[in-house]
Write a protein that holds these residues in place. Sequence first.
Motif: not given
Length: 337
Positions: A136-141, A191-198, A229-233
Amino acid sequence: MKNLQMPKMLMGKELEEAMVSLPPYDLQICNADAATRIMALNDITGVYVPSQMSFEIYSKIYLAMLQSLKKKQTADAVKQGNQNHRRIQGLNYNSVLGGADSFSIIGPSGIGKSTALAKSIALSGGEQAIITDRPYARIIPCVNIQCPHDCSVKGLLLEILSQVDTATGTRYRELAVKNRASIASLIGAVSQVALNNILLIVIDECQNICRNKNGVNLVASMTQLINSSGVSICMVGLPETELFFRREMQLARRSVGLSYPALPCGGYFIRFCETLFSYQYVAHPSRLTPDIIELLYECTGGIIAIVVSTIMEAQQVAIMTGKERLSKETILLAYQE
């Protein structure tokens, strides 16, 4: 996160048709009274003709989101999550994922960066959360924010949390403010929120970094966020931003991306002017001639937003003065005013 599917990647004619915006137009409007025609002039602002820049921005945005998606739920992502929790608690930490997926979009104001970016984000998934199961996850593109005018590190981080809260119904920002979180702790939390949700964070108006003495501190914090964060910026700004990024070595390799000048007086500029000329609200519509194209380029310097404003103003002048024709004369009058 295997069950989260991004929209199909568009190419060629299909992408062009998805990005183009041509408001409805009826030639009979030219027979209406002056007040009706002047009010209808606002429709011109809705005209958007995608360029090569639009396609390149879309491709960069889509692939950046895809790369972030592939990192979700990997072993490295789990390790990075543990390190982020250590940071929140004030303990020693390490960055595991890094920020090789980060990039910049640089160009002068008015060339269509923001519109191309907005359309690219919408076609790649948008800014609304997507709910998945197993796990289960809520991902924001995409989370799209503006760089604060005062370059406040805390302001930037809290804005990211605020947008996540809006999209997912969480209370990350409220808790951070309530607990009076330090900047170091906030970077770990974001960073954690981005890792999980973005999938992608877009930071617009990055030229503010160059214009404020706190810019160096914000750069350092952005670098830490990128690495943790492990996400693209994606960093968006005016040409001066590119020079600043080059001077700051910690951002230089992470900000390599797309850079655009004003348009040359070539194929796309002519095609855009032809499209705008098909939206005439004067009593006597006229043809677009090479002389008018040359004049429009001289007056606008190839800046699309100024081309739109000039043609709108020229038609308004033509209607209000009774000249009722979009000509070199009314374009010059609009330019001078």
